[in-house]
Design an enzyme around this catalytic site. Structure first.
Site, mmCIF file in Angstrom:
data_model
loop_
_atom_site.group_PDB
_atom_site.id
_atom_site.type_symbol
_atom_site.label_atom_id
_atom_site.label_comp_id
_atom_site.label_asym_id
_atom_site.label_seq_id
_atom_site.Cartn_x
_atom_site.Cartn_y
_atom_site.Cartn_z
ATOM 1 N N ASP A 6 -6.766 83.856 58.441
ATOM 2 C CA ASP A 6 -5.649 84.132 58.686
ATOM 3 C C ASP A 6 -5.495 84.571 60.071
ATOM 4 O O ASP A 6 -6.506 85.292 60.650
ATOM 5 C CB ASP A 6 -5.081 85.269 57.781
ATOM 6 N N ASP A 7 -4.237 84.500 60.545
ATOM 7 C CA ASP A 7 -3.796 85.442 61.820
ATOM 8 C C ASP A 7 -4.013 84.702 63.030
ATOM 9 O O ASP A 7 -3.790 85.350 63.946
ATOM 10 C CB ASP A 7 -3.933 86.733 61.742
ATOM 11 N N HIS A 67 1.080 80.133 58.297
ATOM 12 C CA HIS A 67 1.234 81.561 57.821
ATOM 13 C C HIS A 67 2.375 82.196 58.776
ATOM 14 O O HIS A 67 2.237 83.236 59.275
ATOM 15 C CB HIS A 67 -0.299 82.172 58.609
ATOM 16 N N HIS A 94 4.805 86.197 61.643
ATOM 17 C CA HIS A 94 4.208 87.444 60.905
ATOM 18 C C HIS A 94 5.001 88.402 60.509
ATOM 19 O O HIS A 94 4.481 89.541 60.476
ATOM 20 C CB HIS A 94 2.874 87.764 61.617
ATOM 21 N N HIS A 113 -10.161 86.731 58.597
ATOM 22 C CA HIS A 113 -9.221 86.551 59.615
ATOM 23 C C HIS A 113 -9.940 86.084 61.062
ATOM 24 O O HIS A 113 -11.193 86.771 61.245
ATOM 25 C CB HIS A 113 -8.565 88.008 60.109
#
Ligand code: ZN
Length: 404
Positions: free
Chosen positions: A224-225, A274, A278, A365
């Site tokens: 993620d991210d 995603h 955020h 991540h």
């Protein structure tokens, strides 16, 4: 507070040394929800102005102690207007008992070493001034006339089609929390500069199909991210072991990483959504949620030709109501590496390896180096245990088949 400001400065100095454009990313998920992304352009004065501004917003946010779990989102746009001129916007949203949206833009000419104003770009600013006031009245009826009489055009972005002018919320009477802006088509303006257009990517890159049978032990690694400076190294490792992963990317980060995104698909990894900047989704309206998701879908499609099918909610937070707002599959995880918190290779391996079973989805991540460090031993050990690596979509498909 000071420590965090210091942290940005350190990363900033470190990155200025490199020649590649880079995004500075900072996330926090404790008593505060923070997602900060902004670009390093490698133009010293411009980078200093941007990081000083971001630090100021972050300090302001930290002073707020009134609400439980306040949220800060800082995102950006980046456009090389032509060979000399760069336009960057920094948008911030602070969510406490109310929402405050702010924008600041920077337009810099590398050739003349000067920040540019609207007057430097537009020939007929007086004519435009008249049009803008009319358009503003048309679009937002309840405008403070006093403000309108002395309105200035300090904040603007440029894309392939429009010059977008922003007006900060505090300056215009408006009950909504959204930023107030006007899109002015470029072809309706007499411009004093040339504008280079970005080429569209319409090559479709298909995800490499893998040879998986119904009884195989499978695992889906997810990151993620990102993307970030570590993502290419992760891809290299995946390729080395003929493994794959699913990358749940943050929309506002993908601009500098089009090659990385295409490489993901070429290798048989998958790109998931995603969100765009955020934000915590449960705080968004249906309209805001859909806009945020679609913006991310569109930018990924533009850069790769691929449209994501899976979505991972930010901070793992969602409601059944939100789920109905989109056709994308919501994908969580059953194995959490806690990489961002333990920050150590061995602890990450301990959090992951004993907990993986066939069909597991592992959360990591790729916006920092911790999971990168654990990845090689993790893949080796999982392979030794007989696992095959699949993307999240492949895993969902397999689970469906197994149920039939
Ligand atoms: Zn996240």
């Amino acid at each position: 507070m000071l420590r965090k400001a210091f942290l940005f400065t350190v990363i900033f100095l470190f990155l200025v040394g490199c020649n590649n454009k880079e995004i500075i990313s900072y996330t926090r998920n404790d008593n505060k929800l923070v997602s900060i992304n902004y670009p390093v352009t490698n133009v010293g004065v411009l980078d200093e102005a941007i990081s000083t501004y971001v630090n100021r917003i972050y300090l302001e946010f930290n002073e707020n102690k009134s609400v439980k779990k306040p949220e800060l989102n800082i995102s950006y746009t980046y456009k090389e207007v032509n060979d000399d001129i760069i336009n960057v916007s920094i948008q911030s949203e602070i969510v406490t008992d109310r929402t405050i949206n702010k924008i600041k833009t920077f337009t810099y000419n590398k050739q003349t070493n000067k920040f540019l104003t609207m007057e430097d770009l537009i020939n007929d600013i007086n004519v435009l001034d008249y049009d803008i006031k009319n358009l503003l009245l048309e679009k937002y009826g309840n405008i403070n006339m006093e403000y309108l009489s002395k309105v200035s055009y300090d904040y603007f972005t440029i894309d392939d089609e429009n010059l977008t002018i922003y007006f900060n919320q505090s300056e215009i009477k408006n009950s909504s929390n959204e930023l107030i802006y006007l899109d002015i088509p470029l072809n309706s303006l007499k411009l004093l500069i040339d504008i280079d257009k970005t080429e569209d990517t319409d090559i479709y890159l298909s995800i490499k199909k893998k040879d998986i049978s119904m009884d195989d032990k499978v695992v889906a690694l997810t990151f993620d991210d990102g993307p970030s400076q570590y993502t290419d190294k992760i891809l290299k490792l995946l390729k080395k072991y003929d493994a794959c992963a699913t990358f749940f990317v943050v929309g506002n980060k993908v601009n500098f990483y089009d090659d990385t995104l295409r490489e993901m698909l070429k290798q048989g990894s998958e790109i998931g959504n995603h969100s765009y900047s955020h934000k915590l989704l449960t705080r968004l309206s249906e309209k805001e949620f859909k806009e945020d998701l679609n913006k991310t879908q569109e930018i990924i499609k533009k850069l790769t030709g691929f449209t994501p099918k899976v979505f991972r909610p930010t901070y793992g937070g969602y409601t059944n109501k939100i789920k109905k707002y989109t056709d994308l599959s919501f994908v969580l995880w059953d194995v959490d590496s806690r990489d961002w918190s333990v920050k150590k290779k061995d602890k990450i391996l301990k959090n992951v390896l004993p907990n993986v079973k066939s069909g597991s989805i592992v959360l990591m991540h790729d916006n920092h180096e911790y999971s990168l460090k654990a990845l090689e031993p993790m893949i080796k050990e999982l392979k030794a245990k007989g696992y095959k690596f699949v993307t999240v979509s492949e895993l969902l498909e397999l689970k469906n088949l197994r149920q039939e």
